[in-house]
Write a protein that holds these residues in place. Structure first.
Motif, PDB file in Angstrom:
ATOM      1  N   MET A 172       7.904  19.795  10.472  1.00  0.00           N
ATOM      2  CA  MET A 172       9.308  19.547  10.129  1.00  0.00           C
ATOM      3  C   MET A 172       9.777  20.418   8.965  1.00  0.00           C
ATOM      4  SD  MET A 172       9.827  15.443  10.459  1.00  0.00           S
ATOM      5  CE  MET A 172       9.757  14.657  12.066  1.00  0.00           C
ATOM      6  N   ASP A 173      11.080  20.681   8.963  1.00  0.00           N
ATOM      7  CA  ASP A 173      11.679  21.413   7.842  1.00  0.00           C
ATOM      8  C   ASP A 173      11.734  20.500   6.620  1.00  0.00           C
ATOM      9  OD1 ASP A 173      12.074  23.562   9.454  1.00  0.00           O
ATOM     10  OD2 ASP A 173      14.137  22.977  10.003  1.00  0.00           O
ATOM     11  N   GLY A 174      11.879  21.151   5.471  1.00  0.00           N
ATOM     12  CA  GLY A 174      12.135  20.404   4.238  1.00  0.00           C
ATOM     13  C   GLY A 174      10.943  19.687   3.662  1.00  0.00           C
ATOM     14  N   PRO A 175       9.762  20.333   3.678  1.00  0.00           N
ATOM     15  CA  PRO A 175       8.615  19.645   3.053  1.00  0.00           C
ATOM     16  C   PRO A 175       8.897  19.391   1.572  1.00  0.00           C
ATOM     17  CG  PRO A 175       8.079  21.951   3.500  1.00  0.00           C
ATOM     18  CD  PRO A 175       9.391  21.680   4.171  1.00  0.00           C
ATOM     19  N   VAL A 176       8.518  18.234   1.112  1.00  0.00           N
ATOM     20  CA  VAL A 176       8.717  17.878  -0.299  1.00  0.00           C
ATOM     21  C   VAL A 176       7.510  18.409  -1.077  1.00  0.00           C
ATOM     22  CG1 VAL A 176       8.872  15.924  -1.907  1.00  0.00           C
ATOM     23  CG2 VAL A 176      10.037  15.828   0.322  1.00  0.00           C
ATOM     24  N   PRO A 177       7.736  19.135  -2.193  1.00  0.00           N
ATOM     25  CA  PRO A 177       6.592  19.654  -2.953  1.00  0.00           C
ATOM     26  C   PRO A 177       5.620  18.528  -3.333  1.00  0.00           C
ATOM     27  CG  PRO A 177       8.665  20.518  -3.808  1.00  0.00           C
ATOM     28  CD  PRO A 177       9.020  19.480  -2.804  1.00  0.00           C
ATOM     29  N   VAL A 178       4.339  18.876  -3.342  1.00  0.00           N
ATOM     30  CA  VAL A 178       3.309  17.850  -3.583  1.00  0.00           C
ATOM     31  C   VAL A 178       3.548  17.147  -4.918  1.00  0.00           C
ATOM     32  CG1 VAL A 178       0.841  17.504  -3.975  1.00  0.00           C
ATOM     33  CG2 VAL A 178       1.618  18.966  -2.100  1.00  0.00           C
ATOM     34  N   ARG A 179       3.935  17.921  -5.932  1.00  0.00           N
ATOM     35  CA  ARG A 179       4.154  17.311  -7.255  1.00  0.00           C
ATOM     36  C   ARG A 179       5.286  16.268  -7.183  1.00  0.00           C
ATOM     37  NH1 ARG A 179       5.490  20.499 -12.804  1.00  0.00           N
ATOM     38  NH2 ARG A 179       3.278  20.470 -13.080  1.00  0.00           N
ATOM     39  N   THR A 180       6.335  16.594  -6.428  1.00  0.00           N
ATOM     40  CA  THR A 180       7.449  15.636  -6.287  1.00  0.00           C
ATOM     41  C   THR A 180       6.986  14.396  -5.517  1.00  0.00           C
ATOM     42  OG1 THR A 180       8.925  17.537  -6.198  1.00  0.00           O
ATOM     43  CG2 THR A 180       9.850  15.410  -5.518  1.00  0.00           C
ATOM     44  N   ARG A 181       6.161  14.603  -4.498  1.00  0.00           N
ATOM     45  CA  ARG A 181       5.637  13.435  -3.760  1.00  0.00           C
ATOM     46  C   ARG A 181       4.907  12.495  -4.719  1.00  0.00           C
ATOM     47  NH1 ARG A 181       2.424  16.560   1.114  1.00  0.00           N
ATOM     48  NH2 ARG A 181       4.005  18.141   1.382  1.00  0.00           N
ATOM     49  N   LEU A 182       4.102  13.109  -5.598  1.00  0.00           N
ATOM     50  CA  LEU A 182       3.328  12.285  -6.533  1.00  0.00           C
ATOM     51  C   LEU A 182       4.239  11.551  -7.509  1.00  0.00           C
ATOM     52  CD1 LEU A 182       0.185  14.378  -7.451  1.00  0.00           C
ATOM     53  CD2 LEU A 182       0.244  12.018  -6.615  1.00  0.00           C
ATOM     54  N   GLU A 183       5.249  12.279  -8.015  1.00  0.00           N
ATOM     55  CA  GLU A 183       6.180  11.626  -8.959  1.00  0.00           C
ATOM     56  C   GLU A 183       6.870  10.442  -8.282  1.00  0.00           C
ATOM     57  OE1 GLU A 183       7.379  15.717 -11.291  1.00  0.00           O
ATOM     58  OE2 GLU A 183       8.877  14.725 -10.023  1.00  0.00           O
ATOM     59  N   ARG A 184       7.293  10.663  -7.048  1.00  0.00           N
ATOM     60  CA  ARG A 184       7.986   9.584  -6.324  1.00  0.00           C
ATOM     61  C   ARG A 184       7.030   8.418  -6.061  1.00  0.00           C
ATOM     62  NH1 ARG A 184      11.766  13.076  -2.064  1.00  0.00           N
ATOM     63  NH2 ARG A 184      13.054  14.015  -3.696  1.00  0.00           N
ATOM     64  N   LEU A 185       5.792   8.763  -5.722  1.00  0.00           N
ATOM     65  CA  LEU A 185       4.802   7.706  -5.500  1.00  0.00           C
ATOM     66  C   LEU A 185       4.645   6.860  -6.764  1.00  0.00           C
ATOM     67  CD1 LEU A 185       2.496   6.339  -3.918  1.00  0.00           C
ATOM     68  CD2 LEU A 185       0.973   8.134  -4.756  1.00  0.00           C
ATOM     69  N   HIS A 186       4.556   7.520  -7.918  1.00  0.00           N
ATOM     70  CA  HIS A 186       4.374   6.774  -9.164  1.00  0.00           C
ATOM     71  C   HIS A 186       5.572   5.869  -9.438  1.00  0.00           C
ATOM     72  CE1 HIS A 186       1.312  10.052 -10.431  1.00  0.00           C
ATOM     73  NE2 HIS A 186       0.763   9.085  -9.742  1.00  0.00           N
ATOM     74  N   ARG A 187       6.769   6.343  -9.070  1.00  0.00           N
ATOM     75  CA  ARG A 187       7.958   5.485  -9.275  1.00  0.00           C
ATOM     76  C   ARG A 187       7.861   4.236  -8.421  1.00  0.00           C
ATOM     77  NH1 ARG A 187      12.111  10.221  -8.573  1.00  0.00           N
ATOM     78  NH2 ARG A 187      13.599   8.650  -7.919  1.00  0.00           N
ATOM     79  N   LEU A 188       7.462   4.414  -7.169  1.00  0.00           N
ATOM     80  CA  LEU A 188       7.314   3.238  -6.295  1.00  0.00           C
ATOM     81  C   LEU A 188       6.205   2.325  -6.817  1.00  0.00           C
ATOM     82  CD1 LEU A 188       7.601   4.836  -2.714  1.00  0.00           C
ATOM     83  CD2 LEU A 188       9.399   3.720  -4.047  1.00  0.00           C
ATOM     84  N   GLN A 189       5.115   2.931  -7.290  1.00  0.00           N
ATOM     85  CA  GLN A 189       4.003   2.114  -7.795  1.00  0.00           C
ATOM     86  C   GLN A 189       4.430   1.276  -8.990  1.00  0.00           C
ATOM     87  OE1 GLN A 189       1.192   5.320  -8.326  1.00  0.00           O
ATOM     88  NE2 GLN A 189      -0.011   4.702  -6.521  1.00  0.00           N
ATOM     89  N   ASP A 190       5.245   1.867  -9.876  1.00  0.00           N
ATOM     90  CA  ASP A 190       5.703   1.119 -11.053  1.00  0.00           C
ATOM     91  C   ASP A 190       6.525  -0.090 -10.628  1.00  0.00           C
ATOM     92  OD1 ASP A 190       4.440   2.824 -12.724  1.00  0.00           O
ATOM     93  OD2 ASP A 190       6.228   3.985 -13.270  1.00  0.00           O
ATOM     94  N   ILE A 191       7.407   0.129  -9.661  1.00  0.00           N
ATOM     95  CA  ILE A 191       8.271  -0.967  -9.209  1.00  0.00           C
ATOM     96  C   ILE A 191       7.439  -2.065  -8.544  1.00  0.00           C
ATOM     97  CG2 ILE A 191      10.045  -1.579  -7.500  1.00  0.00           C
ATOM     98  CD1 ILE A 191      11.215   1.276  -8.126  1.00  0.00           C
ATOM     99  N   PHE A 226       0.878  -1.166   0.000  1.00  0.00           N
ATOM    100  CA  PHE A 226       0.000   0.000   0.000  1.00  0.00           C
ATOM    101  C   PHE A 226       0.918   1.219   0.000  1.00  0.00           C
ATOM    102  CE2 PHE A 226      -2.263  -3.475   1.905  1.00  0.00           C
ATOM    103  CZ  PHE A 226      -3.521  -3.400   1.340  1.00  0.00           C
ATOM    104  N   LEU A 227       0.921   1.928  -1.108  1.00  0.00           N
ATOM    105  CA  LEU A 227       1.864   3.035  -1.289  1.00  0.00           C
ATOM    106  C   LEU A 227       1.112   4.355  -1.254  1.00  0.00           C
ATOM    107  CD1 LEU A 227       3.706   1.326  -4.274  1.00  0.00           C
ATOM    108  CD2 LEU A 227       4.462   1.386  -1.888  1.00  0.00           C
ATOM    109  N   PHE A 228       1.649   5.313  -0.539  1.00  0.00           N
ATOM    110  CA  PHE A 228       0.963   6.588  -0.360  1.00  0.00           C
ATOM    111  C   PHE A 228       1.939   7.737  -0.553  1.00  0.00           C
ATOM    112  CE2 PHE A 228      -0.765   3.440   2.584  1.00  0.00           C
ATOM    113  CZ  PHE A 228      -2.088   3.412   2.182  1.00  0.00           C
ATOM    114  N   ARG A 229       1.417   8.879  -0.967  1.00  0.00           N
ATOM    115  CA  ARG A 229       2.239  10.080  -0.885  1.00  0.00           C
ATOM    116  C   ARG A 229       2.007  10.664   0.502  1.00  0.00           C
ATOM    117  NH1 ARG A 229      -0.742  14.997  -1.749  1.00  0.00           N
ATOM    118  NH2 ARG A 229      -2.721  14.600  -2.769  1.00  0.00           N
TER     119      ARG A 229
END
Ligand code: SF4
Length: 451
Positions: free
Chosen positions: A341-360, A326-329
């Motif tokens: 926390m410092d260093g929030p990841v932009p929402v668009r980047t979270r989504l891109e990373r989520l899609h990479r994990l989903q593909d794998i 179960f993969l989530f952003r």
């Protein structure tokens, strides 16, 4: 004698299996007080939505739903509405201020008061209790699958998670009550009993820990399959793994949320284990139960997560080869440590990373699923499928199975040959019905047959 007015309710449930179990208690409480459940929200006097606060998206969806269903129905006026569960606990009376259509906010420990709440003026009923809904007879709607709550709340405070705030501190249900409920379900023909808790591994009541409880539940469950969820990796002990391996009716499957493959992210998440410690637990499980089905949760885009951290998460998915994930952003939850926390990841980047994990993970899941073709596996028949003429079932590894026709009534165990599968759902051919001991033999043999 004065007639009691008929009162009807309609309920929708979002989120985890704990909410499903809670909704069964809500039905038990309301129906004992004379309410009856209806299938059509337009016919209900009261609309209840049991909500999940873990991710913002689920919260917005549930509130949108109750706003829509609580609107006036012409001459009949509008129904009484109640937001139940974690979103109610999270926002309390602010929900009533923000949404005129919401009449009541009822937290997860306040359901005993629902009959009075629904008859009274607008109210927010929140705050934690120390009860377990003792004495409530749940109304179950999931035969032959069932849920038994063994503990409520959580003490872990993972930095991204709102659960300890909305469900309160961890408290375990007495073992005697758990065992009595399990025995009653087994004697009523339930084929699968899932023990529920936010972190079942830290169950502790009257000197009984989870491994001992699981062993006793296995005995009380008789011919039913036993599962449990959720397991915190930090608290997964060798003793528990040995108990699982020695109990014939405990399914060889485990949901073990890893959340990240990076040590620095795991530390920021306050998870209490490292990547190496997690992998060591996976090895321990596979040594004790070769072929065990493993699933996990993983978050992409946690604050401060770098590309390198994400690569470590991706590599961990490949290395473990989870049957399902179960993969989530990452979703900020106000009031949690991670939200500040410092260093929030932009929402668009979270989504891109989520899609990479989903593909794998998608490729891993499909590969394992396709490898099942031609295997004989035991399946619990659960009921009709979504298409006419089809029947659904579950393997011991919790994979969904679809049969053409009706191999056996719901609650029976059958041996099935998997014909095809493209993920978590498989099409299968009925071979024959299984007797009580055979289903466990097959369950053991399934270490290598379901994976
Ligand atoms: S263990 Fe962590 S993620 Fe799970 S409910 Fe508790 S705080 Fe949330």
């Amino acid at each position: 004698m004065e007639a009691v007015p008929a009162r009807s309710y309609w309920m929708e449930v979002y989120g985890c299996q704990m909410n499903v179990s809670d909704s069964e208690n809500i039905s038990g409480i309301l129906e004992a007080a004379g309410w009856s459940r209806v299938e059509d929200p337009d016919e209900a006097d009261a609309i209840l939505v049991v909500t999940c606060a873990v991710r913002e998206h689920a919260e917005i969806r549930a509130l949108g739903r109750i706003t829509q269903l609580g609107a006036s129905r012409g001459g009949r006026g509008r129904p009484v509405t109640a937001v139940c569960g974690c979103v109610a606990e999270e926002h309390g009376s602010a929900l009533l201020e923000r949404f005129p259509v919401i009449d009541h906010a009822v937290g997860p420990d306040r359901y005993l008061d629902l009959p009075e709440i629904l008859e009274g003026g607008r109210s927010a009923s929140i705050g934690h209790g120390d009860h377990h809904y003792e004495g409530v007879v749940p109304v179950r709607r999931t035969f032959p699958r069932s849920f038994v709550t063994i503990m409520r709340g959580c003490d872990n405070f993972c930095s991204y998670c709102i659960v300890p705030y909305v469900r309160g501190r961890e408290r375990s249900r007495p073992a005697g009550e758990v065992l009595a409920e399990v025995a009653s379900l087994a004697s009523s023909g339930y084929g699968e009993i899932t023990l529920l808790g936010q972190n079942v591994n830290s169950y502790s009541s009257g000197g009984t820990g989870f491994p001992e409880l699981l062993g006793r539940v296995s005995g009380a469950a008789g011919g039913a399959w036993v599962r449990f969820v959720t397991s915190h990796p930090r608290d997964l002990t060798r003793g528990l793994v040995e108990t699982m391996a020695s109990c014939r009716n405990v399914c060889r499957m485990l949901h073990l949320p890893v959340q990240s493959g990076s040590d620095s992210v795991l530390a920021a998440m306050n998870r209490g284990y490292t990547r190496g410690a997690y992998l060591a637990k996976v090895r321990m499980l596979r040594e004790a139960m070769p072929g065990i089905v493993l699933s996990t949760d993983m978050i992409a885009g946690f604050p401060g997560e770098t590309e390198g951290d994400l690569e470590e998460s991706a590599a961990l998915l490949e290395e473990v080869g989870f049957d399902y994930a179960f993969l989530f952003r990452y979703s900020e939850r106000k009031g949690t440590a991670a939200a500040a926390m410092d260093g929030p990841v932009p929402v668009r980047t979270r989504l891109e990373r989520l899609h990479r994990l989903q593909d794998i993970q998608g490729a891993v899941t499909r590969r394992l699923s396709a490898g099942l073709a031609g295997r004989l596996v035991p399946v619990l028949v659960t009921g009709p499928g979504s298409r006419p003429g089809q029947t659904l079932g579950r393997t011991a590894g919790n994979r969904a199975v679809v049969f053409e026709g009706t191999p056996a009534p719901a609650g029976r165990f059958v041996l099935a040959e998997i014909e095809s599968g493209d993920g978590w759902t498989h099409f299968a051919r009925f071979e024959r019905e299984l007797g009580v001991s055979e289903r466990f033999e097959a369950c053991e043999a399934w270490a290598g047959a379901d994976r």
